[in-house]
Design a protein around this motif. Structure first.
Motif, PDB file in Angstrom:
ATOM      1  N   PHE A  16       0.832  -1.197   0.000  1.00 13.33           N
ATOM      2  CA  PHE A  16       0.000   0.000   0.000  1.00 13.33           C
ATOM      3  C   PHE A  16       0.869   1.250   0.000  1.00 13.33           C
ATOM      4  CE2 PHE A  16      -2.978  -2.917   2.384  1.00 13.33           C
ATOM      5  CZ  PHE A  16      -3.859  -3.097   1.316  1.00 13.33           C
ATOM      6  N   GLU A  60      -3.024   5.117  -0.180  1.00 14.73           N
ATOM      7  CA  GLU A  60      -3.899   3.958   0.022  1.00 14.73           C
ATOM      8  C   GLU A  60      -3.980   3.591   1.495  1.00 14.73           C
ATOM      9  OE1 GLU A  60      -3.093   1.593  -4.176  1.00 14.73           O
ATOM     10  OE2 GLU A  60      -1.668   1.412  -2.513  1.00 14.73           O
ATOM     11  N   ASN A  65      -6.019   6.111   3.556  1.00 14.43           N
ATOM     12  CA  ASN A  65      -7.447   5.960   3.249  1.00 14.43           C
ATOM     13  C   ASN A  65      -8.045   4.775   4.006  1.00 14.43           C
ATOM     14  OD1 ASN A  65      -7.443   8.152   1.541  1.00 14.43           O
ATOM     15  ND2 ASN A  65      -7.268   6.941  -0.342  1.00 14.43           N
ATOM     16  N   ARG A  66      -7.286   3.692   4.100  1.00  8.47           N
ATOM     17  CA  ARG A  66      -7.750   2.517   4.847  1.00  8.47           C
ATOM     18  C   ARG A  66      -7.846   2.830   6.347  1.00  8.47           C
ATOM     19  NH1 ARG A  66      -7.321  -2.655   2.592  1.00  8.47           N
ATOM     20  NH2 ARG A  66      -6.474  -3.521   4.538  1.00  8.47           N
TER      21      ARG A  66
END
Length: 493
Positions: free
Chosen positions: A28, A32, A35-36
């Motif tokens: 990631f 990314e 965002n998770r």
């Protein structure tokens, strides 16, 4: 000082396309990853978890550890990491004591506790949850002195204690580790030691610099060396047992450590001879730190350029603590004289969760009484000579004799027991038990080993159990463990 969540957000904003975290199967970028983490924080809010709610983490090494840290920090919650190597009954006590709102982790580990608790299994359930909330976020108002984690440790008596660590505590440890490991913006951090322990403290260094973290699920010396070389890892944390297994492997190849700048050795003492062997074979890549969960990692720090000159020392005092060596009357002793190590400062815990008595015993006038004995030389280097409490450290993990003794005493044929640690070249120390029968039932070593297997994590089981007629005691009736250790030396000859 900032909070962990704020630092992670800054890293993501500065390096959105840089790899943030990866394991054997997934990679990631910072964009990314953040965002998770934001999606998970939004899930926490949607689930109704208020600031300060405790979130349990029970899983093996996975990259979810890293995003859980950030999500919990953003949402103002408190992480409670549970060592997956412990027995389910031990997990149950900690889960109940912490009053968890949610337990997240591997299904097989969570189900083994047999507790009725709200859970989120890592895998499809976890990913589906994240997907529902991707694009959303929840960022609470969090202060640096707010609680970030409760990490359970044990005393030599009684139940495990939950160490309360604030954002300030964690960041103080991270800055200290960054200094001693000589971290810069190009480093890649590798994690193979459990992320519920020391490796997690090193993880937090990443948010200071926007570093890439690589998670390894298991430690097999030859394969691990290949991975370090391939991934160009430069900084990592290993317990001394791992270092010994690595450098003593028949296929050890120091050239595979070419990108490694610093390996932080901590978690247990390492013999001077073993440390010298590591330096001879691998070069000046090792740093040492001394700390406790109550003062994470960096009460003292030994840089890699200095370690060869003082093999028996654990370094100079860290940057976020003051340290004294005191006698039993709390008077500071002169340099060169042995006393108890006490520490005070931003690194030191807030106290023990739900345990005012233990907090008052360990924290006095702001000073943490470590229970470790040591001395300091004229140049300020600290030397640990013994543990005031009889903690056994095997493979970098603390084992508390009283825990093992309580289990052995469950046998109806046992009168009394004594558990000690004895030196071992591979593990640091082995657990040895002496048992006195009461004559009511037959007692065998095999029965007692089975009893331990049913109630304790496997690494806590005694390596040997001796059935004896009596235990040596002082005039006050106290078992003389030092004599027991000498007896074991005689028996082992």
């Amino acid at each position: 000082m900032e909070t962990l969540g704020q630092l992670a957000l800054k890293s993501a904003n500065a390096y959105p396309e840089k790899i943030a975290v990866k394991d054997e199967n997934r990679t990631f970028t910072y964009q990314e990853f953040i965002n998770r983490a934001k999606a998970l924080s939004a899930y926490f809010r949607d689930a109704g978890f208020e600031k300060g709610a405790r979130i349990g983490v029970l899983m093996s090494n996975r990259l979810e550890h890293i995003e859980l840290d950030v999500a919990v920090a953003l949402a103002g919650l408190v992480k409670v990491p549970l060592n997956y190597r412990l027995h389910p009954k031990e997990h149950e006590y900690m889960i109940k004591d912490a009053g968890l709102s949610l337990l997240m982790g591997d299904q097989v580990l969570i189900d083994a506790t047999e507790l009725d608790i709200r859970s989120l299994y890592i895998g499809d359930a976890y990913e589906n949850t994240l997907n529902r909330f991707i694009g959303q976020e929840y960022i609470a108002e969090v202060d640096e002195d707010d609680l970030f984690a409760i990490m359970y440790t044990s005393g030599t008596t009684g139940n495990p204690k939950g160490v309360m660590l604030s954002h300030r505590n964690i960041i103080s440890g991270a800055v200290s580790l960054a200094q001693v490991c000589e971290v810069n913006y190009d480093d890649i951090i590798g994690h193979v030691a459990p992320l519920t322990h020391g490796a997690n403290f090193l993880s937090h260094v990443s948010w200071l610099y926007g570093l890439t973290q690589i998670i390894y699920s298991k430690f097999e010396p030859e394969e691990f060396l290949d991975s370090l070389s391939e991934d160009k890892v430069s900084v990592l944390f290993l317990v001394p047992t791992m270092v010994n297994l690595m450098i003593q492997h028949p296929n050890f190849d120091a050239t595979k450590l070419a990108t490694v700048k610093s390996i932080n050795m901590a978690g247990s003492p390492i013999a001077a001879s073993k440390l010298q062997e590591a330096l001879d074979k691998a070069g000046e890549i090792f740093v040492e730190t001394y700390g406790q969960v109550e003062a994470p990692m960096c009460i003292t720090m030994m840089p890699r350029k200095e370690i060869k000159n003082r093999l028996e020392s654990c370094g100079r005092i860290g940057i976020f603590v003051d340290v004294k060596i005191v006698d039993d009357e709390q008077n500071e002793v002169p340099h060169g004289e042995v006393g108890e190590i006490i520490a005070k400062g931003s690194l030191v815990m807030k106290g023990y969760w739900n345990n005012e008595k233990a907090t008052n015993e360990t924290l006095r006038d702001g000073w943490l009484y470590t229970g470790d004995l040591g001395w300091r030389d004229a140049q300020g280097f600290l030397y640990i000579v013994d543990r005031k409490k009889d903690v056994i450290i095997s493979g970098g993990v603390n084992i508390y004799p009283r825990e093992v003794e309580e289990v052995l005493n469950l046998h109806r044929g046992v009168k009394e027991t004594c558990v000690i640690g004895v030196p071992d070249d591979k593990w640091g120390e082995n657990v040895i038990a002496f048992v006195v029968p009461n004559g009511k039932e037959e007692v065998t070593s095999e029965q007692l080993i089975e009893l331990c297997k049913e109630n304790l994590a496997s690494f806590k089981k005694p390596k040997e159990i001796f059935i004896v007629d009596e235990l040596p005691k002082s005039s006050y009736g106290k078992i003389l463990k030092r004599e027991m250790k000498q007896q074991h030396v005689e028996v082992s000859k």
